[in-house]
Design an enzyme around this catalytic site. Sequence first.
Site, PDB file in Angstrom:
ATOM      1  N   LEU A  15       0.805  -1.222   0.000  1.00 45.22           N
ATOM      2  CA  LEU A  15       0.000   0.000   0.000  1.00 45.22           C
ATOM      3  C   LEU A  15       0.835   1.268   0.000  1.00 45.22           C
ATOM      4  O   LEU A  15       0.551   2.212  -0.744  1.00 45.22           O
ATOM      5  CB  LEU A  15      -0.922   0.008   1.227  1.00 45.22           C
ATOM      6  CG  LEU A  15      -2.280  -0.660   1.032  1.00 45.22           C
ATOM      7  CD1 LEU A  15      -3.007  -0.786   2.354  1.00 45.22           C
ATOM      8  CD2 LEU A  15      -3.126   0.121   0.024  1.00 45.22           C
ATOM      9  N   HIS A 257       1.540  -8.726  18.745  1.00 48.76           N
ATOM     10  CA  HIS A 257       0.075  -8.638  18.685  1.00 48.76           C
ATOM     11  C   HIS A 257      -0.528  -9.652  19.649  1.00 48.76           C
ATOM     12  O   HIS A 257      -0.105 -10.802  19.681  1.00 48.76           O
ATOM     13  CB  HIS A 257      -0.402  -8.922  17.256  1.00 48.76           C
ATOM     14  CG  HIS A 257      -1.828  -8.524  17.013  1.00 48.76           C
ATOM     15  ND1 HIS A 257      -2.891  -9.193  17.580  1.00 48.76           N
ATOM     16  CD2 HIS A 257      -2.370  -7.523  16.279  1.00 48.76           C
ATOM     17  CE1 HIS A 257      -4.028  -8.617  17.191  1.00 48.76           C
ATOM     18  NE2 HIS A 257      -3.731  -7.598  16.413  1.00 48.76           N
ATOM     19  N   ARG A 273     -11.738  -8.073  19.462  1.00 46.81           N
ATOM     20  CA  ARG A 273     -11.927  -7.483  20.792  1.00 46.81           C
ATOM     21  C   ARG A 273     -12.657  -6.150  20.683  1.00 46.81           C
ATOM     22  O   ARG A 273     -13.475  -5.817  21.533  1.00 46.81           O
ATOM     23  CB  ARG A 273     -10.566  -7.311  21.477  1.00 46.81           C
ATOM     24  CG  ARG A 273     -10.016  -8.614  22.034  1.00 46.81           C
ATOM     25  CD  ARG A 273      -8.569  -8.456  22.497  1.00 46.81           C
ATOM     26  NE  ARG A 273      -7.675  -8.233  21.377  1.00 46.81           N
ATOM     27  CZ  ARG A 273      -6.739  -7.289  21.309  1.00 46.81           C
ATOM     28  NH1 ARG A 273      -6.567  -6.470  22.320  1.00 46.81           N
ATOM     29  NH2 ARG A 273      -5.983  -7.174  20.248  1.00 46.81           N
ATOM     30  N   VAL A 411      -2.173   0.594   8.570  1.00 47.96           N
ATOM     31  CA  VAL A 411      -2.681   0.716   7.186  1.00 47.96           C
ATOM     32  C   VAL A 411      -2.971   2.168   6.880  1.00 47.96           C
ATOM     33  O   VAL A 411      -2.801   2.632   5.762  1.00 47.96           O
ATOM     34  CB  VAL A 411      -3.936  -0.123   6.847  1.00 47.96           C
ATOM     35  CG1 VAL A 411      -3.554  -1.469   6.317  1.00 47.96           C
ATOM     36  CG2 VAL A 411      -4.918  -0.182   7.961  1.00 47.96           C
TER      37      VAL A 411
END
Lengths: 660, 242
Positions: A15, A257, A273, A411
């Site tokens: 990206l 993570h 979550r 992102v």
Amino acid sequence: MRIVYTDVLVVGGGLAGLRAAVGARRRGQDVIILSLVPPKRSHSAAAQGGMQASLGNTFKGAGDNEDVHFEDTVRGSDWGCDQEVARLFVHAAPQAVRELAAWGVPWNRVKAGPRQVVMDGQHVTLTEPDASHGLIAARDFGGTKKWRTCYVSDGTGHAMLYAVSDQAVAERIPVHERTEAVALIHDGTRCHGAIVRDLVTGELSAYVAKATCIATGGFGRIYRVTSNALINEGIGAAIALETGVATLANMEAVQFHPTTIFPAGILVTEGCRGDGGLLKDASGHRFMPDYEPEKKELASRDVVSRRMEEHIRAGHGVKTRFGDHLWLDITLLGAQHINGKLREVKEICQHFLGIDPVKDMIPVRPAQHYSMGGIRTDAAGQARGLAGLFACGEAACWDLHGFNRLGGNSVAETVVAGMIVGETMADFVESSAGELQVSTALVREFLEREQAKIDTLLHGNGTENASELMRRMQDIMTEKVGIFRRGDLLQEAVDELQALLLRSRKIGIGTKRAGANPELVTAYRLQKMLKLALCVAYGALQRTESRGAHFREDHPRRDDAGWLKRTLATWHDDFQTLPTLAYESLDVTRMELPPGWRGYGAKNAIEHPATEARVAEVATIRSAFGHADRYTVQQALMPFDHLVPEAFRGRNARPGDETS
Amino acid sequence: MSTSPRILTLRVLRSSPAEGEAPHWEDFRVEEAEGMTLFLALTEVRERLAPSLQFDFVCRAGICGSCGMLIDGKPGLACCALTRDHGSTITLAPLPVFELIGDLSVNTGKWMRGTAERLETWIHSEAQPDLTAVEPRMEPELAEAIYELDRCIECGCCVAGCGTLRMREEFVGAIGLNKIARFRLDPRDERSDEDFYDLIGDDTGVFGCMSLLGCHDVCPKGLPLQTQIAFLRRKMVAVGLK
């Protein structure tokens, strides 16, 4: 000697690289993208849960704006981030989401009226405002005050990557797939492009460029247990390091993570979550409220991961032959929600665990996930130490994330940083500094040097086995440079990694073919990855404090007095076995949000001597501007407008604006 | 549960076109482990037995679409294939149709880029978006319907499972038709049915499909290819009859 000339060379087709390429192309530059894999296979596709941007469209997002996003990000970073960059980022993120909407990303949209959600284990009815119907929706993520994470089911990265990749096709930007930059061409002050290996034919060529951008993502694969894709080996950062002049920053800041499926390490999104999923132990007890009464499962990732490991150490994990794990329980979210908004999670559970998360709990344990560190750049994306070199996305240390990144901010960073670096590179290429000033003799020198390295691996008399050394490095990193760190173990890691680095110079290869040769690729990448591993381990050893994801059991407090600074690593000559470390201080006197407690996690930081005065100063400025709008106050506290490229200036409108 | 683990035979169709090496089967034996996928098994083969073995894993989580191959003759993603769902001998071959790179590696990227260029798989809009303004609205159900079709990961399994493509190599395949269905559904794309007809209104497009629907059976993401192709054909017939 094959030389390809271009204005802009983007290394990496995820990206960040794609967005930077599109930006530079639209400014009229010729752009070539290099990618290890077809760009739509980049690891950006694996981002599931969403992208943060303060649109404030939903009921739980009402009142959100850049200020709130900024503060969440700085607290998340444990005050390690560059606050001006964080400001620039939160300003541009709404524009990035809206641009992606125009490019076709099918963002989930607000549906007006009542809807059932799960919050803190309870079913609750929220009523979405009529005025927001059809606008971009958001879900809750860890460490945020508002529901700010824009999403496309749990395939957000996929949808974003496809949209941006298709824009690159629309702009007719060539992507040279299955190619790898193995060295940067430079003269010590200016970068001139890269030496590139064709992974199918094995041929080396020189790509000479006015501007070169590294956007190769993170380096999670230096760890054995990681959510990262196999291609996330950090080679882009490593070739920058190998120039001897470009700088890597905060390499010890590595995120783990909380929820990767056990034992495969495949990610299941934080959205689990955020949407109401709970963490439970072997006896089915929901343990996070015991540790973090305020944010519970939705504290920042560093805090949740640490609490989980702490709970496992206390003997509450589920014991299996592969080790201990905990449970992620999303059964309370119901079949409709899971089948609609968490479908990738469901597929992953079915494929790799043979379970149905609608009915069964998911075995999870923290794993390496994100590299906050990377190529140090300024706010415009220009790499420190080497003109003409730029970096963006996870490969860079732009320093949005400091020592802990918030979920949904990566992102977002890819596209926002891509937008900015695309403009920066176009400006650079148009300026006189951007003129090509490279001799083909220099290019030939770099090409021949790289060819010689490969020939030595292929035909030298080395005897070491590359995959064995790779496995050993990954084990050391996972076992000794993980979530809990300790001086003695870090020292062992550094010693062992140095030994591995020496051994890696004597690798021998069975497969002699020059073309497609996975064994050769492993060998030359390992040599580079070991340098990155050493930057991480040595940086972690030297940093005698705990900040964000970097946690030292022997130095458990955040030490703003001694360590409110960024680690800078360089590697001056190929024969050294440790990086040269230097530090740059973060300037408390200019911070919009001076250091304090994060609102979760430990509350025991050692204060910086300048903090108290700056806190008072900020309070004075705020009261002096008591009746001014929030933009004016912000401008008085820490101006950042000068960092915003022309194309992205202007205030972000929100649906509530008309009524206020 | 005390039975000893199975010894698996991976029968791999090997080749190296660049070196003129003819395709041939080669067997590799690995001990099965709990939860073993073909990704894990092939990685072990490469590390221990055949360092030159070529294959394309990236995400190893069923998301990126890199590792399509013929698994016991059927196209599928190797990373998601659990060995326990297969017999003790598993045959692996590269996907057909695509350019062969070597062993289990094929050039899907080139094919997919070609599709994107040919069908112009991006939003066609004259309007320049105002990035600071509140975004244009979209019905939530429509956004979800678009995502349903946007989930394609371009793995190439549908291409490999397509009967038409064996006879007509310029056929756009289910992947191409699904893309058109996706952009046709998206109101942000200003192209008309006439525009889409120009792209797929012949027998290299939607009228070439013989409705064998191997694509639908093998799609790892479970995309509704059968419905979409049928629907698109009706719409394109309507344009053709005008």
